[in-house]
Scaffold this motif. Structure first.
Motif, PDB file in Angstrom:
ATOM      1  N   THR A 114       0.837  -1.200   0.000  1.00 35.81           N
ATOM      2  CA  THR A 114       0.000   0.000   0.000  1.00 35.81           C
ATOM      3  C   THR A 114       0.868   1.246   0.000  1.00 35.81           C
ATOM      4  O   THR A 114       0.602   2.210  -0.730  1.00 35.81           O
ATOM      5  CB  THR A 114      -0.932   0.005   1.227  1.00 35.81           C
ATOM      6  OG1 THR A 114      -1.729  -1.181   1.229  1.00 35.81           O
ATOM      7  CG2 THR A 114      -1.843   1.227   1.203  1.00 35.81           C
ATOM      8  N   ASN A 123       2.400   1.811  -3.456  1.00 32.78           N
ATOM      9  CA  ASN A 123       1.500   1.884  -4.608  1.00 32.78           C
ATOM     10  C   ASN A 123       0.357   2.878  -4.437  1.00 32.78           C
ATOM     11  O   ASN A 123      -0.749   2.672  -4.940  1.00 32.78           O
ATOM     12  CB  ASN A 123       0.938   0.489  -4.912  1.00 32.78           C
ATOM     13  CG  ASN A 123       1.975  -0.444  -5.486  1.00 32.78           C
ATOM     14  OD1 ASN A 123       2.284  -0.414  -6.683  1.00 32.78           O
ATOM     15  ND2 ASN A 123       2.540  -1.290  -4.630  1.00 32.78           N
ATOM     16  N   GLY A 124       0.617   3.970  -3.711  1.00 29.62           N
ATOM     17  CA  GLY A 124      -0.341   5.070  -3.738  1.00 29.62           C
ATOM     18  C   GLY A 124      -1.283   5.201  -2.568  1.00 29.62           C
ATOM     19  O   GLY A 124      -2.174   6.054  -2.587  1.00 29.62           O
ATOM     20  N   PHE A 151      -4.900   2.309  -3.649  1.00 25.56           N
ATOM     21  CA  PHE A 151      -4.516   0.889  -3.658  1.00 25.56           C
ATOM     22  C   PHE A 151      -5.397   0.111  -2.686  1.00 25.56           C
ATOM     23  O   PHE A 151      -5.875  -0.985  -3.005  1.00 25.56           O
ATOM     24  CB  PHE A 151      -3.046   0.749  -3.266  1.00 25.56           C
ATOM     25  CG  PHE A 151      -2.541  -0.666  -3.243  1.00 25.56           C
ATOM     26  CD1 PHE A 151      -2.003  -1.249  -4.387  1.00 25.56           C
ATOM     27  CD2 PHE A 151      -2.588  -1.424  -2.078  1.00 25.56           C
ATOM     28  CE1 PHE A 151      -1.533  -2.556  -4.378  1.00 25.56           C
ATOM     29  CE2 PHE A 151      -2.127  -2.733  -2.051  1.00 25.56           C
ATOM     30  CZ  PHE A 151      -1.591  -3.298  -3.205  1.00 25.56           C
ATOM     31  N   LEU A 153      -2.628   6.234  -9.868  1.00 27.52           N
ATOM     32  CA  LEU A 153      -2.683   4.814 -10.217  1.00 27.52           C
ATOM     33  C   LEU A 153      -2.167   4.548 -11.626  1.00 27.52           C
ATOM     34  O   LEU A 153      -2.403   5.315 -12.550  1.00 27.52           O
ATOM     35  CB  LEU A 153      -4.120   4.296 -10.113  1.00 27.52           C
ATOM     36  CG  LEU A 153      -4.657   4.002  -8.707  1.00 27.52           C
ATOM     37  CD1 LEU A 153      -6.072   3.466  -8.802  1.00 27.52           C
ATOM     38  CD2 LEU A 153      -3.762   3.003  -7.986  1.00 27.52           C
ATOM     39  N   ASN A 180       0.091  -0.604 -10.631  1.00 25.39           N
ATOM     40  CA  ASN A 180      -0.553  -0.541  -9.315  1.00 25.39           C
ATOM     41  C   ASN A 180      -1.791  -1.437  -9.261  1.00 25.39           C
ATOM     42  O   ASN A 180      -2.039  -2.120  -8.258  1.00 25.39           O
ATOM     43  CB  ASN A 180      -0.965   0.890  -8.984  1.00 25.39           C
ATOM     44  CG  ASN A 180       0.189   1.868  -8.942  1.00 25.39           C
ATOM     45  OD1 ASN A 180       0.054   3.022  -9.338  1.00 25.39           O
ATOM     46  ND2 ASN A 180       1.349   1.432  -8.463  1.00 25.39           N
ATOM     47  N   TYR A 209      -0.805  -5.039  -9.048  1.00 30.07           N
ATOM     48  CA  TYR A 209      -0.331  -5.341  -7.701  1.00 30.07           C
ATOM     49  C   TYR A 209      -1.500  -5.457  -6.721  1.00 30.07           C
ATOM     50  O   TYR A 209      -1.470  -6.278  -5.797  1.00 30.07           O
ATOM     51  CB  TYR A 209       0.652  -4.279  -7.220  1.00 30.07           C
ATOM     52  CG  TYR A 209       2.033  -4.406  -7.816  1.00 30.07           C
ATOM     53  CD1 TYR A 209       2.555  -5.645  -8.174  1.00 30.07           C
ATOM     54  CD2 TYR A 209       2.825  -3.275  -8.033  1.00 30.07           C
ATOM     55  CE1 TYR A 209       3.816  -5.765  -8.713  1.00 30.07           C
ATOM     56  CE2 TYR A 209       4.104  -3.384  -8.575  1.00 30.07           C
ATOM     57  CZ  TYR A 209       4.593  -4.630  -8.917  1.00 30.07           C
ATOM     58  OH  TYR A 209       5.845  -4.754  -9.463  1.00 30.07           O
ATOM     59  N   THR A 269       7.235   4.202   1.548  1.00 31.98           N
ATOM     60  CA  THR A 269       7.778   3.386   0.457  1.00 31.98           C
ATOM     61  C   THR A 269       8.992   2.568   0.906  1.00 31.98           C
ATOM     62  O   THR A 269       9.791   2.140   0.085  1.00 31.98           O
ATOM     63  CB  THR A 269       8.179   4.282  -0.727  1.00 31.98           C
ATOM     64  OG1 THR A 269       9.107   5.283  -0.251  1.00 31.98           O
ATOM     65  CG2 THR A 269       6.973   4.982  -1.321  1.00 31.98           C
TER      66      THR A 269
END
Length: 447
Positions: free
Chosen positions: A35, A38-39, A43, A210, A214, A217, A280
């Motif tokens: 999460t 990926n935004g 996500f 996104l 993403n 994933y 991240t």
């Protein structure tokens, strides 16, 4: 069909064991860092949508296949189809479980090491350099290999005892305790100064960030966290009695999985932003954030120790399911000793996991398509094998398996509405495979 002698003793035992197989590292370890990378909120929303619309129907499908055949993953497809070629789904599942277990055990080793260090209070120290501690542990090849080996030995011993005496008894006691401790952690996390920024990152979706990558994933995470696509749940449900409702059980497992993922996000991201960490951070995120949180609590060392031990159990319940599918595939004809097969399979998995264990130290510069051995194994399972397995399962249960048997298994154990099957079947036949294909094709630009 011949009844299996090794069965779950209760519906609750099956649900908690299945939830344990599904939750583990998927919801607690992998979900937060995926999460974060990926935004955030977008996500998370995609993950919930994929879990409910795609993952839940697939979980029901795996349950139906397993109990309908009363066989483990490979044999189940042979029993239910006139063409033995469909057993490729089960074989793909065993292969996927093997690859997944090889790097999963490495993370399990990290959890085991942290759990052992927490008992004498060696994690929460005056320096509070928890990022440095994680780097030191994963950067030491001797420590990572030892953790990997010990984690595999625990798995082998439990699987040797079988379903009722090994997995089920532990799940009934320890899974509820994990939920309680997670809620305590969330309550503390949201009270930190700056926690709101973390909550906004996690709960406020920004779809402008996104990409196809993403979305892939998010789909892969929903499969990973529910343990669908590698026929683990086919094997688990093959031990299930007929008086248990499969849709209700699958719904319970899915809700618990989403709930634990939500708790993980609510616990992790407020702490990340409160202490100026990076969302991240990647696979080490959980191991850096947890000590930060517990260090700020009264009796923090004690609570961290207890939480890590429960987390270790959650990780083990997931890994049990992976070693179980491998072991059961080679003991299906009862001609091989379960204990012997478990030790041989576990040793081979251990050898296969060594490159992943060394990918953060000795083999850090060795890349496979630009990924370390650890990341390459994760990508292969989560974004290729799991979606492919799910696609094949959707085709099998709607186009190959006898529809009358599918419907019969769907309604066993509970007087459900007739319309529920009429809704679920088209979703499995059309929506699930089409969604998987669209998401996968849209992400090909990143490969």
């Amino acid at each position: 069909m011949q009844k299996k002698t090794d069965q779950w003793s209760s519906k609750l035992g099956f649900i908690l064991s299945s939830a344990g197989a599904a939750i583990g590292l998927g919801a607690i370890w992998k979900f937060p860092y995926m999460t974060g990378m990926n935004g955030g909120g977008a996500f998370f929303l995609l993950f919930i949508g994929f879990t409910i619309i795609i993952g839940l129907p697939l979980l029901i499908a795996e349950f139906i296949i397993g109990r309908g055949a009363q066989k483990e993953a490979v044999s189940a497809y042979k029993v239910l189809a006139s063409n033995n070629g469909w057993s490729i789904i089960g074989k793909l599942g065993v292969f996927g479980a093997f690859i997944l277990m090889s790097f999963y055990s490495v993370v399990g080793g990290w959890v085991l090491i942290y759990s052992a260090m927490s008992i004498p209070g060696l994690i929460i120290t005056g320096t509070a350099d928890y990022q440095g501690l994680f780097t030191t542990i994963t950067g030491n090849p001797g420590i990572t290999i030892l953790g990997h080996a010990l984690f595999m030995i625990i798995n082998i011993i439990v699987i040797s005892f079988g379903i009722k005496n090994g997995i089920e008894k532990a799940s009934k006691v320890l899974m509820p305790l994990l939920f309680i401790f997670f809620i305590i952690l969330v309550i503390r996390a949201v009270t930190f100064e700056g926690a709101m920024e973390g909550l906004e990152f996690f709960l406020q979706p920004d779809f402008s960030k996104l990409t196809g990558e993403n979305v892939l994933y998010a789909l892969g995470q929903s499969f990973f966290s529910l343990a669908v696509g590698i026929s683990v749940m086919v094997t688990y449900s093959s031990y299930l009695k007929k008086d248990v409702s499969l849709p209700m059980s699958a719904g319970s497992v899915s809700i618990m999985n989403i709930f634990v993922s939500l708790l993980a996000g609510l616990a992790i991201f407020p702490i990340v932003f409160s202490f100026g960490l990076e969302p991240t951070e990647g696979p080490g995120l959980l191991f850096i954030v947890l000590p930060e949180a517990f260090a700020q609590m009264p009796l923090g060392e004690l609570f961290l120790c207890l939480f890590l031990l429960l987390f270790l159990f959650a990780v083990l319940t997931s890994s049990f399911s992976m070693l179980e599918i491998i072991t059961s595939a080679f003991t299906a004809n009862k001609q091989r000793s379960r204990t012997k097969v478990a030790w041989i399979a576990g040793f081979i998995v251990f050898l296969a996991g060594i490159p992943a264990a060394l990918s953060s130290n000795v083999l850090v510069d060795v890349k496979i398509f630009g990924l370390t051995a650890f990341d390459a194994s994760d990508f292969l399972v989560s974004n290729i094998i799991l979606p492919l397995g799910c696609l094949l399962i959707a085709i099998f249960i709607t186009f190959v398996m006898d529809k009358a048997l599918v419907k019969q298994e769907f309604y066993y154990g509970r007087n459900l509405s007739p319309g529920l099957f009429r809704l679920w079947f088209p979703i499995m036949r059309w929506l699930v495979p089409v969604t998987i294909i669209i998401v996968f094709v849209s992400s090909l630009g990143m490969l």
